[in-house]
Motif scaffolding. Structure first.
Motif, PDB file in Angstrom:
ATOM      1  N   ALA A 144       0.887  -1.391   0.147  1.00  0.00           N
ATOM      2  CA  ALA A 144      -0.050  -0.119   0.119  1.00  0.00           C
ATOM      3  C   ALA A 144       0.842   1.109   0.022  1.00  0.00           C
ATOM      4  O   ALA A 144       0.739   2.327  -0.857  1.00  0.00           O
ATOM      5  N   VAL A 145       1.850   1.429   0.692  1.00  0.00           N
ATOM      6  CA  VAL A 145       2.672   2.410   0.837  1.00  0.00           C
ATOM      7  C   VAL A 145       3.681   2.594  -0.464  1.00  0.00           C
ATOM      8  O   VAL A 145       3.889   3.646  -0.966  1.00  0.00           O
ATOM      9  N   ALA A 146       3.856   1.666  -1.077  1.00  0.00           N
ATOM     10  CA  ALA A 146       4.730   1.620  -2.307  1.00  0.00           C
ATOM     11  C   ALA A 146       4.056   2.100  -3.410  1.00  0.00           C
ATOM     12  O   ALA A 146       4.274   2.904  -4.199  1.00  0.00           O
ATOM     13  N   GLU A 147       2.626   1.445  -3.292  1.00  0.00           N
ATOM     14  CA  GLU A 147       1.769   2.279  -4.691  1.00  0.00           C
ATOM     15  C   GLU A 147       1.231   3.638  -4.406  1.00  0.00           C
ATOM     16  O   GLU A 147       0.976   4.195  -5.244  1.00  0.00           O
ATOM     17  N   GLU A 148       0.964   4.074  -2.828  1.00  0.00           N
ATOM     18  CA  GLU A 148       0.397   5.097  -2.731  1.00  0.00           C
ATOM     19  C   GLU A 148       1.481   6.168  -2.753  1.00  0.00           C
ATOM     20  O   GLU A 148       1.132   7.332  -2.729  1.00  0.00           O
ATOM     21  N   ARG A 149       2.636   5.765  -2.450  1.00  0.00           N
ATOM     22  CA  ARG A 149       3.915   6.651  -2.151  1.00  0.00           C
ATOM     23  C   ARG A 149       3.937   7.561  -1.018  1.00  0.00           C
ATOM     24  O   ARG A 149       4.237   8.811  -1.019  1.00  0.00           O
ATOM     25  N   ASN A 150       2.947   7.315   0.001  1.00  0.00           N
ATOM     26  CA  ASN A 150       2.575   8.384   0.946  1.00  0.00           C
ATOM     27  C   ASN A 150       1.984   7.399   2.148  1.00  0.00           C
ATOM     28  O   ASN A 150       1.100   6.615   1.934  1.00  0.00           O
ATOM     29  N   ALA A 200      -1.710   5.374   2.449  1.00  0.00           N
ATOM     30  CA  ALA A 200      -1.706   4.096   2.570  1.00  0.00           C
ATOM     31  C   ALA A 200      -2.537   3.706   3.844  1.00  0.00           C
ATOM     32  O   ALA A 200      -3.137   2.541   4.003  1.00  0.00           O
ATOM     33  N   ALA A 201      -2.369   4.470   4.726  1.00  0.00           N
ATOM     34  CA  ALA A 201      -3.326   4.254   6.010  1.00  0.00           C
ATOM     35  C   ALA A 201      -4.694   4.185   5.750  1.00  0.00           C
ATOM     36  O   ALA A 201      -5.397   3.327   6.288  1.00  0.00           O
ATOM     37  N   GLU A 202      -4.980   5.302   5.179  1.00  0.00           N
ATOM     38  CA  GLU A 202      -6.454   5.526   4.676  1.00  0.00           C
ATOM     39  C   GLU A 202      -7.047   4.164   3.879  1.00  0.00           C
ATOM     40  O   GLU A 202      -8.088   3.593   4.287  1.00  0.00           O
ATOM     41  N   ARG A 203      -5.947   3.688   3.072  1.00  0.00           N
ATOM     42  CA  ARG A 203      -6.361   2.411   2.243  1.00  0.00           C
ATOM     43  C   ARG A 203      -6.642   1.423   3.147  1.00  0.00           C
ATOM     44  O   ARG A 203      -7.661   0.411   2.635  1.00  0.00           O
ATOM     45  N   VAL A 204      -5.670   0.886   3.837  1.00  0.00           N
ATOM     46  CA  VAL A 204      -5.729  -0.440   4.838  1.00  0.00           C
ATOM     47  C   VAL A 204      -6.763  -0.127   5.805  1.00  0.00           C
ATOM     48  O   VAL A 204      -6.918  -1.159   6.659  1.00  0.00           O
TER      49      VAL A 204
END
Length: 296
Positions: free
Chosen positions: A11-17, A21-25
């Motif tokens: 998630a961090v790798a794809e969002e670069r942020n 990434a935290a919002e996504r997971v």
């Protein structure tokens, strides 16, 4: 090493942020950061360069990313295999949608699919078409609605939903509103407002201009058709839209087909071959939704 750590890493790798990434997971940023740090300690290497505002992968992180995605996909396949045996569809689907393209039938398909298959967790990702294509190829996105220029992305399965030409949209009284069509050479004499690079509509326009050695002035860019229309209605620039987009603004803009842009802009669903039952089912729901009266 835990699957959730790999999920947070991807998630961090794809969002670069870390925040996105935290919002996504659906956990706190501190939780994501702590798990990534724990994973880095276990691996004995830093996975991210955190020195800039945008988080980037280190050499070790790039080497780990593909394997992390494979591990997550394999874990998901286990659940899907059990689901197939028990006549249930389970798992998680990440669906991509090109920015600025609010397509109601896609939402209808997602709603119907979710109602009938509550065991599948749905995630919707909005991005430009180029990045969504990369995501589908990499396995990070299961199914995506993208804009394309005539030909579908190579190596992917495709269901074309809309194929139409580009138009120039201007307010009444604008010089380009006089004739039934607008030559591309005439159009580029005016400042342009259109979608950003990476979208199918912009790719069609840029390719047509390059083929004729024309150099338009892209004065303004927006990812939403509403914003493009609003800017054009204020006579700040000439809007370049697709035919169906322009119809929605007929009360304030006059649309004219652009001569010299013969390649149609496509709106299509794309996916990798050999997908599991969840993707196949969602495709069936999408076909039915887009085959409704308004899209037949």
């Amino acid at each position: 090493m835990e699957l959730r750590q790999l999920e947070y890493f991807v998630a961090v790798a794809e969002e670069r942020n870390f925040t996105r990434a935290a919002e996504r997971v659906h956990i706190s940023q501190s939780g994501v950061s702590a798990q990534i740090r724990r994973l880095e300690r276990e691996l004995g290497a830093e996975l991210f360069d955190r020195s800039a505002r945008t988080v980037t992968l280190t050499v070790a992180g790039k080497a780990a990313l593909a394997h992390a995605r494979t591990a997550l996909a394999a874990a998901g396949a286990v659940g899907q295999a059990v689901g197939e045996v028990s006549d249930l569809i389970r798992g998680r689907l990440t669906v991509g949608m090109v920015v600025g393209c609010t397509v109601t039938p896609l939402f209808d398909a997602l709603a119907a699919f979710h109602r009938d298959h509550p065991g599948v967790e749905l995630s919707l990702l909005e991005d430009n078409s180029d990045r969504l294509v990369e995501g589908v190829r990499a396995g990070a996105v299961d199914l995506a609605l993208v804009g394309a220029a005539a030909a579908a992305p190579e190596g992917l399965e495709t269901l074309t939903l809309i194929s139409e030409r580009l138009v120039a949209a201007v307010p009444p009284g604008h010089p380009l509103a006089a004739g039934p069509r607008v030559a591309l050479s005439e159009l580029v004499a005016h400042p342009i407002v259109c979608m950003p690079p990476g979208t199918g509509l912009r790719t069609v326009f840029d390719q047509a201009c390059a083929a004729r050695d024309l150099h338009p002035v892209i004065a303004l860019q927006a990812t939403a058709a509403d914003a493009i229309a609003d800017l054009a209605a204020r006579d700040l620039a000439v809007a370049v839209l697709s035919e169906s987009m322009a119809v929605r603004y007929g009360d304030r803009l006059t649309a004219r087909l652009i001569e010299g842009v013969e390649t149609p802009a496509l709106l299509a669903l794309i996916w990798k071959g050999g997908q599991g039952p969840a993707v196949r089912e969602l495709l069936a729901y999408s076909r039915r939704a887009f085959a409704g009266p308004a899209h037949a």
